[in-house]
Write a protein that holds these residues in place. Sequence first.
Motif, PDB file in Angstrom:
ATOM      1  N   ARG A  67       2.203  53.893  29.338  1.00 16.16           N
ATOM      2  CA  ARG A  67       2.615  52.547  28.909  1.00 16.16           C
ATOM      3  C   ARG A  67       4.080  52.305  29.225  1.00 16.16           C
ATOM      4  NH1 ARG A  67      -1.466  51.108  24.908  1.00 16.16           N
ATOM      5  NH2 ARG A  67      -2.510  52.984  24.233  1.00 16.16           N
TER       6      ARG A  67
ATOM      7  N   ASP B  76      -2.634  55.274  27.278  1.00 12.18           N
ATOM      8  CA  ASP B  76      -3.534  54.141  27.475  1.00 12.18           C
ATOM      9  C   ASP B  76      -4.713  54.553  28.372  1.00 12.18           C
ATOM     10  OD1 ASP B  76      -4.662  51.698  27.649  1.00 12.18           O
ATOM     11  OD2 ASP B  76      -2.941  50.675  28.550  1.00 12.18           O
TER      12      ASP B  76
ATOM     13  N   THR C 249      -7.358  51.621  29.927  1.00 13.60           N
ATOM     14  CA  THR C 249      -6.867  50.888  31.104  1.00 13.60           C
ATOM     15  C   THR C 249      -6.907  51.781  32.346  1.00 13.60           C
ATOM     16  OG1 THR C 249      -5.379  49.781  29.585  1.00 13.60           O
ATOM     17  CG2 THR C 249      -4.972  49.412  31.910  1.00 13.60           C
TER      18      THR C 249
END
Lengths: 159, 506
Positions: B229, A78, A81
């Motif tokens: 994540r 990710d 982010t």
Amino acid sequence: MAREKVGALIMLLFSMSYGMLATKITLTFLSQQETFTARTMPYALSVLGILLSLAILVLPTADPGGEKSLGEETKGMDWPTAILLVVLMLVFGLTMKWLGFIVASILFLLVGFWILGERRKKLMLFAAIPLVIVLWCLMSLLLGVYIAPGEIFYQMGIL
Amino acid sequence: MWEGMISGMMTGISTTFIPINIGMVLFGCFAGSLIGMLPGLGPITAVALMIPVTYSLEPTTGMVLLAGVYYGAIFGGSTSSILINAPGEAATVATALDGYPLARQGYPGKALAIAAYSSFSGGTIAVVLMMFFAPMLASIATSFQSADYFALMILGLTAVSAFAGRGGVLKALLMVVLGLMLATVGTDQTSGVQRFTFGSLELLDGIEFLLLAMATFALTEALMLVLKRDASSDSFNPKMIGFKSLKVTAKEFKLITPSVLRSSLLGFFVGVLPGAGATLGSFMSYGMERNLAPPEEQKKFGKGSLRGLAAPETGNNAASTGSFVPLLTLGIPGSGTTAVMLGALIAYGIEPGPRMFIERPDVFWGVIMSMYLGNVFLLILNLPLIPYFARLLAIPRNLMVPIILFFSLMGVYLVTFNDFDIMMMVFFCLAAMGLRLMNFPMAPLLLGFILGGLMEDNLRRSLMIYDESMSFMWERPITATINLITIFILTLPLIRLMLSRLKAKK
């Protein structure tokens, strides 16, 4: 290319630059006569860094974890982010003196929660505001650490 | 020797059993357990996060707090390993091997209770051993000179790398060198010359160790959670554990007692080795128990064996206590966490090493005696509070990550009040993330950084004493012996490789 080889290549370049910069360390007249000067340790470390980086580059990868390429390792991560959080930290650092500890910290936390996908406003406020206020009270009132208010408050004539 | 030990113990008792220190042990265990429980955060991060708090405390009180945080965090890490299979750091990976299957079988409380009892036993036995070995080693080390210290530091840094695992030795050594390079930034203490400051006033005093520790561990761990994540805690239901399920039967106690005793001894001695630390202690204890177990029990390993859970839990706690021995007696940190603690000691103006045993017996014995108290507190605190502590695992990542980032940044900013430090932290965090993604370990970097200045000073002093000749490396018997051990440790990976090739040929 195996990811640890990429790391070794970067470290090789870093060690070489470090060694080059070490030659620019200015020595006092007296220390120029000594065997061990302020340059000695950096020179030795630079050579060690170069040798170790070369060894990793040349020798076959023995660590199964290091065989993956950087692309394979970072696939699906990710990044947006994480980058937003890094930018937020930099902005936090730049605005801290201007906004002051309390305002900058509350904003940092609120924006941080928002970046990570939190949208419940009450929860965000309930998590950020008491945390910052408690920390401020702990530092200022309990430990007696002076935390200067933001410059903006002086400019606005509030303080 | 006995008289010295008894008077030392009395000093330790009188130092530890004052309200502020008792309070700090309790707070340290509590805070360590909470931080260590958060997935991704290990003892190094927990200790680094607590360092700013210690700046306003007396050295003994500060060290007592950090020691409490350390073993609290090790225990906290076990909780997340058992409940959600997310070890906070490598030292609790072995705990998850049998702890998580046991929790999945419907016994999370039992698994946590066994972990708590094993941690308590391992920690307590190791403290008793430490009381005997630490003063002995410290009294031998009082005859050490700069040359021996220089050799010892090389040994410590080499050992960290040698235990890095297959294929990791060169990378760990390179990270040690990078740490040493970073330690040269700033004003050279002897000549007053500026090195690698690029004309920046902020770099004149060098890089703050707390800044580097926070950036390379706390900030990096939090950002890695985002990058990967990692949502391991999001599915956790804290209602799954209750008071009743924490019961361990007498038969089960009987089964794990020999494992606990063996692992305590093994863990302690592994922990004493510079560089080995809790990770090796837990894995070696697990391996030993699996090899010693009867065939029927052996089959249960990895599927929820009680012995398989008790052994690494005991081993990592005993080893983390053992790693204090080289820190307190020689000033050489045995692990990344004790390296951060060494940095805290230096910040207090205390020179770690055998002189500390003589000059600051309050710190030396205070830390040792506080460990007894800490182990008792951990047991009393953790058993009834486990169901409540575990609720922390249910905090969503959305809230947890910004809070960790905030505390890490504030931990440094509220000490220096310098915006430049926040920028530097972000820079080092990005560099550390890059290195971690390229599979380079961070703990050796921190160790190299903390020992860098001391190493250069000792080398300079030795060269002055020996008329600028490196002959002290082989002429002085103690130095030569330490160097031989270093060479042996450096060649260990090669020996292992040759042995495995020989085995494969057979």
